[in-house]
Design an enzyme around this catalytic site. Sequence first.
Site, PDB file in Angstrom:
ATOM      1  N   CYS A   1       8.439  23.934  45.750  1.00  0.00           N
ATOM      2  CA  CYS A   1       9.685  24.667  46.005  1.00  0.00           C
ATOM      3  C   CYS A   1      10.317  24.978  44.656  1.00  0.00           C
ATOM      4  CB  CYS A   1      10.613  23.867  46.919  1.00  0.00           C
ATOM      5  SG  CYS A   1      11.162  22.301  46.215  1.00  0.00           S
TER       6      CYS A   1
ATOM      7  N   ASP B   1      25.161  19.834  39.734  1.00  0.00           N
ATOM      8  CA  ASP B   1      24.752  20.518  40.954  1.00  0.00           C
ATOM      9  C   ASP B   1      23.781  19.713  41.810  1.00  0.00           C
ATOM     10  OD1 ASP B   1      22.506  20.579  39.393  1.00  0.00           O
ATOM     11  OD2 ASP B   1      22.215  22.759  39.461  1.00  0.00           O
TER      12      ASP B   1
ATOM     13  N   GLY C   1      27.766  27.026  36.318  1.00  0.00           N
ATOM     14  CA  GLY C   1      28.703  27.837  37.078  1.00  0.00           C
ATOM     15  C   GLY C   1      30.106  27.278  37.089  1.00  0.00           C
TER      16      GLY C   1
ATOM     17  N   CYS D   1      22.337  25.737  44.653  1.00  0.00           N
ATOM     18  CA  CYS D   1      22.798  27.119  44.492  1.00  0.00           C
ATOM     19  C   CYS D   1      21.626  28.057  44.180  1.00  0.00           C
ATOM     20  CB  CYS D   1      23.842  27.197  43.385  1.00  0.00           C
ATOM     21  SG  CYS D   1      25.426  26.456  43.827  1.00  0.00           S
TER      22      CYS D   1
END
Length: 364
Positions: A330, A137, A48, A199
């Site tokens: 997760c 990230d 991103g 994100c």
Amino acid sequence: MRPLVEPIAALNPAQSERAARNIALPGFGEDAQRRLANARVLVLGAGGLGSPVLQYLAAAGVGVIGIVDFDTVDLSNLQRQVIHRSADVDEPKTASAARAIHELDPAITVNEHPITLTRDNALELMRGYDLVIDGSDNFATRYLANDAAAILRLPYVWGSVLRFDGQVTVFWEGAPDGRSLDYRDLHPVPPAPGDVLSCAEAGVLGSVCASIGAMMATEAVKLITGIGEPLLGRVQTLDALAASWTEFELRRHPARIPVAELIDYEVFCGVPKVDQAFEIEDRLQGALLIDVREPHEHERRHLDDDVLIPLADLLADLSAAGPGPVVVYCATGIRSGRAAEALRASGVEAYSLRGGIAGYSQRA
């Protein structure tokens, strides 16, 4: 501040024509453009933030661009990772980004590094560049990148985005005029695993990535050419919903000492170790499988025969997991690692799925 890079002797006609609008800028001129042509910039991540950074560095005329990214292009990336296209899905991000850069300017040298940045390779990778731009990230990579850049005395342009907000600044251990700062002045210690969602977990507005990425590229251009005042000691924050930029001053943390060596950053950031995780096939086939992500994540993709208990709900009532054994998962293994640790502390036999659903799906 003095320019970071010496200029090449002269621009060729194509370089001059491409950069005509840069050269026309007051205080920029051909000298600054010749410095850009001689610059070598390493970009961590072609996601991103890396996408707009790479595009604007290439358009600006940076001579050598290195790209570090181990990942492949996913369809969900295209909402914000604008250097990639639909046809690039499943292709290595470094290859996709390199092709896009060469389509913009075939003369740029692109060094592809389709690997994970580690403490074993970080110093060697960075040594060949003038500055580092970090679009990663996760906290472990950020601390690693910061420390490696600090050891090498390289300027380190940093940005982050989450949901509708972003931050950008410049760190530089060894900066002139006693202005040395690094990431540990902003974050002396990492947050606990799971306290800050990624994100992928929390979401991000794609155009926020563009805003922060463009600022990161601008800071790199300023450092290379010596124009303007870099964001050393200043952190710019964007609240896109309020359409407002704010700035706060950053000073050297009184307890921070200069980085001397690279460490185990996953341990430093509390990332669950591999020996505390396992793949479902390995054992405990009869264990209760719990997804600790949010409902919207579960709805999009989940493992068969699981139970959804978001992390906050599970931590509020550990008895919801039952007597065990339990396997929690997760997106990437961060939240599940925290859940498994809490369950084990309460006496439940609990394990975290290594790499989360993303890693499991790649192995399956």
